[in-house]
Design a protein around this motif. Structure first.
Motif, mmCIF file in Angstrom:
data_model
loop_
_atom_site.group_PDB
_atom_site.id
_atom_site.type_symbol
_atom_site.label_atom_id
_atom_site.label_comp_id
_atom_site.label_asym_id
_atom_site.label_seq_id
_atom_site.Cartn_x
_atom_site.Cartn_y
_atom_site.Cartn_z
ATOM 1 N N LYS A 8 -14.245 19.297 20.710
ATOM 2 C CA LYS A 8 -13.059 19.539 19.834
ATOM 3 C C LYS A 8 -13.195 18.884 18.530
ATOM 4 C CE LYS A 8 -9.614 20.243 23.404
ATOM 5 N NZ LYS A 8 -8.334 19.830 24.069
ATOM 6 N N ARG A 9 -13.660 17.749 18.440
ATOM 7 C CA ARG A 9 -14.060 17.270 17.136
ATOM 8 C C ARG A 9 -14.827 17.816 16.256
ATOM 9 N NH1 ARG A 9 -13.969 10.517 18.418
ATOM 10 N NH2 ARG A 9 -11.833 10.665 19.021
ATOM 11 N N TYR A 10 -16.134 18.404 16.853
ATOM 12 C CA TYR A 10 -16.998 19.081 16.084
ATOM 13 C C TYR A 10 -16.366 20.599 15.599
ATOM 14 C CZ TYR A 10 -21.058 16.287 16.402
ATOM 15 O OH TYR A 10 -22.012 15.200 16.691
ATOM 16 N N ASP A 12 -13.209 21.218 15.255
ATOM 17 C CA ASP A 12 -12.035 21.105 14.419
ATOM 18 C C ASP A 12 -12.886 20.887 12.744
ATOM 19 O OD1 ASP A 12 -9.522 20.701 13.318
ATOM 20 O OD2 ASP A 12 -9.938 18.588 13.366
#
Length: 180
Positions: A8-10, A12
């Protein structure tokens, strides 16, 4: 940290970069090409995760394999090689596509049925589920699964709408068992 959180971080970060550079459509199209390669090619995954192969060789392979892809995606793939995150690339792409769909007010769904649905049936399902989910559109991918006996099962994200004969029989069976 779990793979989902990392993915999710990548995703986003890639999504924000795409908005900033006004390349969301290009990134989406390129990632739809990249995803099956990482999902289906086990030899590539083995090569990119092998500890005895140096990082420069791995990154060179990624650059050569994905020449026509946007530079932002190439840089992201090289970063993921450096950080030993190759195995979560399909999850990152899924999260990215979900962010794009949310921004557009759309949703992707999978329909499981005993036969291929006609275009008319797909259109009716898309309209009814778009209204039900509060989205402007729902795009269905039809998968034929004869084991469901009849009816359809729809998966939207992590939610499953089960209207299959097999599902109904299982629910009846559980009620009978729990009543005893």
């Amino acid at each position: 940290m779990s793979y989902e959180v990392v993915a999710k971080r990548y995703a986003d970060a890639l999504f924000r970069l795409g908005i900033e550079q006004q390349k969301i459509e290009q990134l989406t199209a390129d990632l739809r090409v990249v995803k099956p390669v990482f999902q289906n090619d086990k030899k590539l995954a083995n090569f990119l995760t092998h500890p005895k192969i140096d990082q420069a060789t791995k990154k060179q392979l990624v650059v050569e394999a994905f020449q026509g892809v946007d530079e932002t995606i190439l840089n992201t793939l090289q970063l993921l090689v450096d950080r030993h995150r190759i195995l979560i690339i399909p999850a990152i792409i899924d999260e990215f596509l979900a962010l794009v769909n949310d921004a557009k007010g759309m949703a992707d769904a999978t329909v499981y049925s005993t036969r291929n649905l006609s275009d008319d049936e797909k259109t009716q399902l898309e309209r009814s589920f778009a209204a039900r989910l509060g989205k402007s559109a729902v795009q269905f991918h039809n998968i034929v699964d004869p084991s469901i006996l009849g009816g359809i099962k729809i998966r939207v994200g992590n939610t499953i709408y089960d209207g299959t004969v097999k599902g109904k029989l299982n629910r009846i069976s559980r009620r009978i068992v729990s009543a005893n």
